[in-house]
Design an enzyme around this catalytic site. Structure first.
Site, PDB file in Angstrom:
ATOM      1  N   CYS A 121       0.797  -1.223   0.000  1.00  0.00           N
ATOM      2  CA  CYS A 121       0.000   0.000   0.000  1.00  0.00           C
ATOM      3  C   CYS A 121       0.835   1.280   0.000  1.00  0.00           C
ATOM      4  O   CYS A 121       0.497   2.243  -0.697  1.00  0.00           O
ATOM      5  CB  CYS A 121      -0.974  -0.003   1.162  1.00  0.00           C
ATOM      6  SG  CYS A 121      -0.240  -0.094   2.809  1.00  0.00           S
ATOM      7  N   HIS A 156      -3.007   0.639   7.160  1.00  0.00           N
ATOM      8  CA  HIS A 156      -3.215   0.724   5.718  1.00  0.00           C
ATOM      9  C   HIS A 156      -3.185   2.193   5.312  1.00  0.00           C
ATOM     10  O   HIS A 156      -3.500   3.075   6.125  1.00  0.00           O
ATOM     11  CB  HIS A 156      -4.559   0.085   5.354  1.00  0.00           C
ATOM     12  CG  HIS A 156      -4.889   0.116   3.898  1.00  0.00           C
ATOM     13  ND1 HIS A 156      -3.977  -0.228   2.918  1.00  0.00           N
ATOM     14  CD2 HIS A 156      -6.030   0.456   3.242  1.00  0.00           C
ATOM     15  CE1 HIS A 156      -4.552  -0.115   1.736  1.00  0.00           C
ATOM     16  NE2 HIS A 156      -5.794   0.298   1.908  1.00  0.00           N
ATOM     17  N   SER A 173      -4.499  -2.841  -2.084  1.00  0.00           N
ATOM     18  CA  SER A 173      -4.784  -3.564  -0.858  1.00  0.00           C
ATOM     19  C   SER A 173      -5.030  -5.030  -1.168  1.00  0.00           C
ATOM     20  O   SER A 173      -5.271  -5.409  -2.318  1.00  0.00           O
ATOM     21  CB  SER A 173      -6.026  -2.964  -0.170  1.00  0.00           C
ATOM     22  OG  SER A 173      -6.462  -3.769   0.910  1.00  0.00           O
TER      23      SER A 173
END
Length: 242
Positions: A121, A156, A173
């Site tokens: 990410c 994330h 992702s």
């Protein structure tokens, strides 16, 4: 980072920018794969000893037409990022030091394009910044999430996008619902609510959201990226509060 998750620090092995990947690091990657794969050494020996593995197609970075709508450009950028694929190897091929100036991070983005290896990410965010740098009307800002699942913490990050009164996002992702968001959200709150809902559908609870400042379009800038301008607990993210 606590447990392994969607964050930039969840890989134990990191390539320090050397290509080809050093043999000792390459061997460590294979040993890690052998330790978690059901058929471990048998599969590893088969793959590494094969001489007829087909070449993997190398994706080409997007090219834009002057009259092309911004929404189409963003779709092309996201398609390219997705074609690089998510990195499940256990080795982070590209080292990202968030404190580096923007120009150095853009050098990493160029390396990502040249090497065309799987990314995670944070690498996807750096690449998205580079690929959107020639669309000056688009505002880009980091959008990071910390979530919990079964007492484990996951991190994330995506690149928030703002253009012509609408919000969206670019990224990568394990879950396709936690990356690209088209330019259709009227407010930042709407965009965050969308991500929070998608996290719930993955059985994660969002604990905190970090929002950065807009990133310069000058790829030669010596300024750093403001990764966190404000941090909010998701339960505080009410529409009235925004």
């Amino acid at each position: 980072m606590g447990q392994q998750g969607e964050g930039e620090n969840d890989l134990a092995l990191v390539n320090k920018g050397t290509f080809p990947v050093p043999p000792d690091l390459w061997n460590k990657m294979w040993k890690r794969a052998e330790s978690i794969h059901p058929d471990n050494k048998k599969i590893s020996a088969h793959i590494r000893g094969s001489h007829d593995i087909p070449n993997v197609p190398i994706p080409s970075p997007p090219t834009f037409k002057a009259t092309q709508p911004v929404s189409e450009k963003l779709h092309l950028i996201q398609n390219y990022i997705s074609e690089l694929q998510y990195d499940y190897t256990g080795l982070q091929f590209f080292e990202i030091k968030k404190g580096r100036p923007l120009c150095r991070l853009m050098d990493v983005a160029k390396t990502i394009i040249r090497e065309s290896l799987p990314i995670k990410c944070l690498e996807a965010v750096i690449l998205a910044i580079y690929l959107t740098s020639e669309i000056p009307a688009v505002h880009r800002f980091p959008l990071a999430f910390k979530s919990n699942f079964e007492s484990n913490t996951f991190k994330h990050i995506v690149l928030g996008i703002y253009y012509n009164g609408k919000f969206g996002a670019l990224g990568l992702s394990r879950r396709d619902t936690l990356m690209f968001k088209p330019l259709k959200y009227e407010t930042l709150y709407d965009l965050l609510e969308e991500f929070i809902t998608c996290y719930k559908n993955c059985y994660h609870t969002v604990d905190r959201i970090k929002i950065g400042l807009p990133v310069s379009h000058d790829n030669q800038s010596m300024e750093g990226i403001m990764w966190k301008y404000t941090s909010i607990k998701s339960i505080e993210a009410s529409e009235q509060g925004f």
